[in-house]
Design a protein around this motif. Structure first.
Motif, PDB file in Angstrom:
ATOM      1  N   GLN A  58       0.834  -1.201   0.000  1.00 47.66           N
ATOM      2  CA  GLN A  58       0.000   0.000   0.000  1.00 47.66           C
ATOM      3  C   GLN A  58       0.870   1.252   0.000  1.00 47.66           C
ATOM      4  OE1 GLN A  58      -3.600   0.702   0.123  1.00 47.66           O
ATOM      5  NE2 GLN A  58      -2.616   2.654  -0.349  1.00 47.66           N
ATOM      6  N   PRO A  59       0.948   2.000  -1.119  1.00 47.77           N
ATOM      7  CA  PRO A  59       1.654   3.287  -1.097  1.00 47.77           C
ATOM      8  C   PRO A  59       0.917   4.274  -0.191  1.00 47.77           C
ATOM      9  CG  PRO A  59       1.301   2.508  -3.344  1.00 47.77           C
ATOM     10  CD  PRO A  59       0.446   1.667  -2.457  1.00 47.77           C
ATOM     11  N   LEU A  60       1.643   4.927   0.704  1.00 44.82           N
ATOM     12  CA  LEU A  60       1.045   5.913   1.599  1.00 44.82           C
ATOM     13  C   LEU A  60       1.246   7.327   1.094  1.00 44.82           C
ATOM     14  CD1 LEU A  60       2.169   4.337   4.998  1.00 44.82           C
ATOM     15  CD2 LEU A  60       0.014   3.987   3.765  1.00 44.82           C
ATOM     16  N   SER A  61       2.333   7.530   0.362  1.00 45.94           N
ATOM     17  CA  SER A  61       2.612   8.817  -0.263  1.00 45.94           C
ATOM     18  C   SER A  61       3.636   8.565  -1.363  1.00 45.94           C
ATOM     19  CB  SER A  61       3.149   9.827   0.769  1.00 45.94           C
ATOM     20  OG  SER A  61       4.432   9.436   1.233  1.00 45.94           O
ATOM     21  N   LYS A  62       4.123   9.626  -1.976  1.00 48.90           N
ATOM     22  CA  LYS A  62       5.092   9.473  -3.044  1.00 48.90           C
ATOM     23  C   LYS A  62       6.361   8.797  -2.550  1.00 48.90           C
ATOM     24  CE  LYS A  62       7.766  12.116  -6.433  1.00 48.90           C
ATOM     25  NZ  LYS A  62       8.092  13.469  -6.961  1.00 48.90           N
ATOM     26  N   ASN A  63       6.740   9.042  -1.302  1.00 44.17           N
ATOM     27  CA  ASN A  63       8.003   8.539  -0.771  1.00 44.17           C
ATOM     28  C   ASN A  63       7.828   7.514   0.353  1.00 44.17           C
ATOM     29  OD1 ASN A  63       9.536  10.273  -2.480  1.00 44.17           O
ATOM     30  ND2 ASN A  63       9.145  11.969  -1.063  1.00 44.17           N
ATOM     31  N   TYR A  67      13.448  10.003   2.276  1.00 40.87           N
ATOM     32  CA  TYR A  67      13.407  11.418   2.683  1.00 40.87           C
ATOM     33  C   TYR A  67      14.737  12.058   2.322  1.00 40.87           C
ATOM     34  CZ  TYR A  67      12.941  15.628   5.531  1.00 40.87           C
ATOM     35  OH  TYR A  67      12.881  16.927   5.957  1.00 40.87           O
ATOM     36  N   GLY A  68      14.720  12.865   1.265  1.00 39.04           N
ATOM     37  CA  GLY A  68      15.966  13.481   0.814  1.00 39.04           C
ATOM     38  C   GLY A  68      16.952  12.420   0.380  1.00 39.04           C
ATOM     39  N   THR A 124      19.820   3.750   4.723  1.00 36.92           N
ATOM     40  CA  THR A 124      20.806   4.115   3.713  1.00 36.92           C
ATOM     41  C   THR A 124      20.917   5.621   3.604  1.00 36.92           C
ATOM     42  OG1 THR A 124      20.412   2.116   2.406  1.00 36.92           O
ATOM     43  CG2 THR A 124      21.422   3.975   1.267  1.00 36.92           C
ATOM     44  N   ARG A 125      22.148   6.105   3.561  1.00 36.70           N
ATOM     45  CA  ARG A 125      22.423   7.536   3.351  1.00 36.70           C
ATOM     46  C   ARG A 125      23.232   7.685   2.073  1.00 36.70           C
ATOM     47  NH1 ARG A 125      23.523  12.346   2.386  1.00 36.70           N
ATOM     48  NH2 ARG A 125      23.718  13.992   3.978  1.00 36.70           N
ATOM     49  N   ARG A 126      22.640   8.310   1.057  1.00 33.55           N
ATOM     50  CA  ARG A 126      23.349   8.571  -0.190  1.00 33.55           C
ATOM     51  C   ARG A 126      24.245   9.780   0.001  1.00 33.55           C
ATOM     52  NH1 ARG A 126      18.222   7.319  -1.461  1.00 33.55           N
ATOM     53  NH2 ARG A 126      17.593   9.504  -1.628  1.00 33.55           N
ATOM     54  N   LEU A 127      25.560   9.562  -0.055  1.00 30.64           N
ATOM     55  CA  LEU A 127      26.509  10.642   0.178  1.00 30.64           C
ATOM     56  C   LEU A 127      26.553  11.597  -1.008  1.00 30.64           C
ATOM     57  CD1 LEU A 127      29.388   8.547   1.774  1.00 30.64           C
ATOM     58  CD2 LEU A 127      27.533   9.755   2.923  1.00 30.64           C
ATOM     59  N   ASP A 128      26.486  11.039  -2.214  1.00 24.71           N
ATOM     60  CA  ASP A 128      26.396  11.838  -3.444  1.00 24.71           C
ATOM     61  C   ASP A 128      25.799  10.931  -4.503  1.00 24.71           C
ATOM     62  OD1 ASP A 128      28.477  10.152  -4.245  1.00 24.71           O
ATOM     63  OD2 ASP A 128      30.030  11.614  -3.749  1.00 24.71           O
ATOM     64  N   SER A 129      26.052  11.249  -5.767  1.00 22.08           N
ATOM     65  CA  SER A 129      25.427  10.465  -6.834  1.00 22.08           C
ATOM     66  C   SER A 129      26.048   9.082  -7.001  1.00 22.08           C
ATOM     67  CB  SER A 129      25.517  11.218  -8.158  1.00 22.08           C
ATOM     68  OG  SER A 129      26.877  11.462  -8.490  1.00 22.08           O
ATOM     69  N   VAL A 130      27.181   8.809  -6.362  1.00 27.99           N
ATOM     70  CA  VAL A 130      27.849   7.523  -6.559  1.00 27.99           C
ATOM     71  C   VAL A 130      28.102   6.757  -5.264  1.00 27.99           C
ATOM     72  CG1 VAL A 130      28.942   8.169  -8.731  1.00 27.99           C
ATOM     73  CG2 VAL A 130      30.098   8.687  -6.588  1.00 27.99           C
ATOM     74  N   PHE A 131      28.259   7.450  -4.126  1.00 33.94           N
ATOM     75  CA  PHE A 131      28.572   6.783  -2.865  1.00 33.94           C
ATOM     76  C   PHE A 131      27.341   6.725  -1.957  1.00 33.94           C
ATOM     77  CE2 PHE A 131      32.947   7.900  -4.005  1.00 33.94           C
ATOM     78  CZ  PHE A 131      33.593   6.706  -3.688  1.00 33.94           C
TER      79      PHE A 131
END
Length: 805
Positions: free
Chosen positions: A435-440, A491-492, A531-538
């Motif tokens: 069940q999707p609750l919102s876009k994210n 989130y972000g 998970t924390r995306r540090l930038d576009s690759v890490f």
């Protein structure tokens, strides 16, 4: 020094890709990722372009394009071409909104797909090993493929994972065709495998059983029109077996296979069949020291078997929202073995002869297994909202007979007869809802109930007389009820997956009509992935999970199952589940694993090889020292593991990876009135490289080396393997022929020692791991334009716990 070099190589790899990027994702009309699509970055001003392929998650990236205005152009088989709006790039990272492709329902004729999946893909919750394009899988079995997966080892013909106490193996998320998963892996042709998913910290969606999960995804096509594949593999395996006085021996295998798929309108029908015939051997050398006596025991176990594996199924798309399906899986194995043993007892001090005997164990076994799956998939009008329901039923039948003749140095021949009749029945019902609750944000929930009945009937006779002390009938019944919920939030630059699973276990067992176990308990299993995306690759990912390790049905079975007169195994109905708390922290680069640190705390461990020995009097009145293992759980363990991966790349010719896994294993147990403690650092070094020699010629190389390690009471020795293969596309790229050699230096052996109290036992085990295989495959009909939907049936957990060895 070795670790410093590896760190420098990894650092150089990562630094090459630092800089500004244009990234995005390609999805279909159901917002599912489109893998291996051709993505072009087109400069609007001068039409200069760059190209890339999406990964398995539909993601693409372009590194350091020149400043300017661009459009993203996408093309792939089965979809209409797509393009993005104009984007302006000014040396700053840009994430392009998801680009959605529309399906192209026109049937395509011959299409050559040039994109190749990477062998390793690190996703948020699992490591994906793509074996489909590997030259070294041709003609191999699933067990032989798993030997090449980083972090997996095969100890005593059993698959293990570095740093994990209890490994669970699933096949296609469905009921397996065979009770013993390790036996299934040894019999399944690897050419039928698409990929292997290694989940070291399973979420609440998975059954709580096991510290880690290996899910083997089999190949399956779903295409408009008719398509299929023909295959034929053959292999020869030469060996010199002087340690068991057999000299030069030659073993062989052959494996014809066929798969077919037809899709027309709302119906899709598919099926495949494979026959594997194989002759093989196993050598076990056991040396024991006790009371100034030395026992030299040598087993040579040649065997042969033929296996028919088949699958048939159909899907019916009732409308745009509902699909129902049926799948039937079958597995029939007929085999025989002639297990030969020679044992000599001498005096340790002066080497003088004390006693000797030989034995022969002629075995025959038949396995007839049939599984049925009914499934329903419903997609709601709201994108991402779905319901899936699976009902499974399976019947397995194992029959095993052993005629054991003992030829003593003096005295009468002893004739032992052992027969095992073991029918197994499963029924499961499983439902999953998203069940999707919102876009994210989305919520995933599910429930499952399963019922199992296992009837283990063993007859043991000595010299034609029923041995009441060894003859037994053990009936086991189990019901597991489960429910779970998983919450996904983006989130972000943060991704969160939090879950909780509850399981109720109701089990009882009777031995010769006497109740020997009865349990009814409820447990809760939390899981967390951040998970924390540090930038576009890490990206950095942290994981935690609590897991249970239930004793297998056979581990609770009080049978004594004999290999030879001096060796047997025995079950323990008093076993209780083990509990594992696991944590993992990992760093990934463009979806590939770079560094991972993990820690496991296991309590109440089920020790599978808890050793014991005792002196028994045989039918001739001669005392003999017998070794046996009884599963027990009086141990605690801690495992710390660190894994570092790095690329191996030379221009456009060589592409691969390498790495090292370092593990600290600690065991502590109160056993047989004493305390057993062990601590051991171990290391595994591995590498694989693909060599593109031309548009039609390719080669592959794979190797690993493992230092000595600790496995329960066994101090295991080093082992290694080197594999190589070469392949050529022929007949207009519709066919491929390959030649490969596995374990060419015959280093993949199990060495071990158990030394505890008065037990001093040395082990050496090896089998036909060195193989020379010639394989041919030919693709029939049109190419696929629509990938099959992934499915998970409900009976995974029960099947993976039924074992026979």
């Amino acid at each position: 020094m070795k670790f410093l070099v590896l760190w420098m190589m990894a650092g150089c790899w990562c630094s090459l890709a630092l800089g500004q990027r244009i990234t995005g994702r390609i999805v279909d009309d159901k917002i599912q990722p489109v893998a291996f699509a051709n993505v072009t970055l087109m400069n609007v001003k001068d039409s200069v372009s760059k190209s890339a392929l999406t990964n398995a998650d539909g993601q693409y990236a372009f590194t350091k394009p020149a400043p300017g205005n661009y459009k993203i152009m996408v093309s792939t088989v089965g979809f209409k071409q797509g393009s993005s709006a104009i984007i302006s790039f000014q040396n700053k990272d840009i994430t392009v909104p998801d680009l959605q492709l529309k399906a192209d329902l026109k049937q395509l004729s011959d299409v050559v797909v040039t994109g190749r999946k990477p062998f390793l893909e690190q996703r948020a919750d699992k490591l994906v090993v793509n074996v489909q394009g590997s030259i070294l899988t041709a003609g191999a079995t699933a067990a032989e493929v798993l030997r090449r997966v980083p972090g997996l080892r095969v100890l005593n013909d059993r698959v293990t994972m570095t740093g994990k106490s209890k490994l669970v193996i699933m096949v296609d998320g469905r009921l397996s065709q065979y009770q013993d998963m390790n036996a299934l892996l040894r019999a399944t042709p690897a050419s039928s495998i698409d990929r292997i998913e290694v989940v070291s910290n399973p979420s609440a969606k998975f059954d709580a059983e096991g510290d880690a999960v290996i899910n083997i995804i089999m190949k399956r096509k779903q295409a408009a029109g008719t398509s299929g594949t023909l295959g034929m593999d053959a292999g020869l395996n030469p060996y010199r077996l002087n340690e068991v006085a057999k000299g030069d021996k030659l073993y062989q295998r052959y494996n014809p296979s066929v798969s077919i798929n037809h899709q027309s309108g709302k119906f899709n029908v598919f099926g495949n069949y494979s026959y594997l015939y194989r002759t093989q051997f196993e050598v076990n050398i056991i040396k024991r020291y006790n009371n100034n006596s030395f026992y030299d025991q040598r087993n040579y176990n040649p065997s042969n078997y033929g296996i028919h594996t088949y699958q048939a199924g159909a899907d019916y798309k009732a409308d745009s929202l509902n699909t129902i399906g049926i799948v039937v899986n079958g597995f029939n194995r007929n085999g025989s073995g002639n297990y030969q043993n020679g044992s000599i007892q001498t005096n340790q001090t002066n080497g003088s002869f004390i006693d000797a005997f030989a034995s022969q164990n002629k075995q025959g076994n038949v396995n007839n297994n049939l599984a049925l799956n009914l499934n329903w998939r419903h997609a709601f009008m709201k994108p991402g909202q779905s319901l899936s329901v699976d009902a499974d039923a399976a019947h397995y039948l194992l029959k095993n007979t052993s005629n054991i003749r003992v030829y003593p140095f003096s005295g009468n021949v002893i004739h032992n007869y052992q027969r095992i009749n073991n029918p197994v029945n499963f029924e499961t019902l499983k439902a999953d809802y998203v069940q999707p609750l919102s876009k994210n944000t989305k919520l995933e929930t599910g429930a499952k109930t399963s019922f199992a009945k296992i009837d283990n009937n063993l007859l043991f006779e000595q010299n034609g007389v029923n041995d009441a002390g060894r003859t037994n009938r053990f009936i086991y019944r189990e019901n597991i009820n489960a429910a779970y919920a998983n919450l996904y939030i983006t989130y972000g630059k943060w991704d969160l997956q939090a879950g909780l699973r509850a399981e109720q276990t109701v089990a009882n067992g009777t031995s010769n009509s006497k109740k020997v176990l009865q349990r009814n308990y409820v447990q809760f299993f939390p899981s967390l992935l951040l998970t924390r995306r540090l930038d576009s690759v890490f990206a950095i990912t942290g994981q935690y999970s609590k897991r249970i390790g239930r004793p297998s049905y056979q581990q609770q079975n009080p049978f004594e199952v004999y290999l030879d007169p001096l060796t047997y195994t025995k079950g323990n109905p008093l076993l209780t589940p083990q509990t594992t708390h696991s944590g993992k922290l990992s760093l990934t680069y463009t979806g590939l694993p770079v560094l991972a640190l993990s820690y496991d705390q296991i309590s109440n461990i089920i020790v599978e090889y808890a050793p014991q020995q005792k002196t028994v009097i045989d039918a001739n009145g001669v005392p003999r020292l017998v070794s046996f293992s009884v599963a027990d759980n009086r141990a605690e363990a801690q495992n710390f593991s660190a894994q570092l991966n790095f690329p191996i790349k030379v221009g456009n010719v060589v592409d691969g990876y390498g790495g090292v896994i370092t593990t600290l294993q600690r065991y502590a147990a109160i056993y047989q009135g004493g305390v057993f403690e062990a601590e051991k650092w171990s290391h595994v070094f591995f590498a694989q490289a693909d060599i593109k020699m031309s548009s039609t010629w390719a080669a592959q190389f794979s190797a690993y080396y493992a230092t000595p390690s600790q496995y329960e009471f066994i101090k295991a020795g080093r082992n290694s393997s080197v594999d190589a293969g070469i392949a050529k596309k022929i007949l207009g790229n519709r066919a491929k022929i390959s030649l490969s050699v596995s374990d060419m230096f015959f280093g993949d052996r199990t060495l071990g020692r158990i030394k505890y109290q008065d037990i001093d036992l040395h082990l050496k085990q090896y089998n036909d791991t060195r193989n020379i295989i010639l394989a041919f495959t030919y693709n029939l009909g049109s190419k696929a334009i629509k990938p099959a939907e992934a499915r998970t049936a409900g009976a995974d957990e029960e099947n993976k716990r039924v074992k026979t060895n």
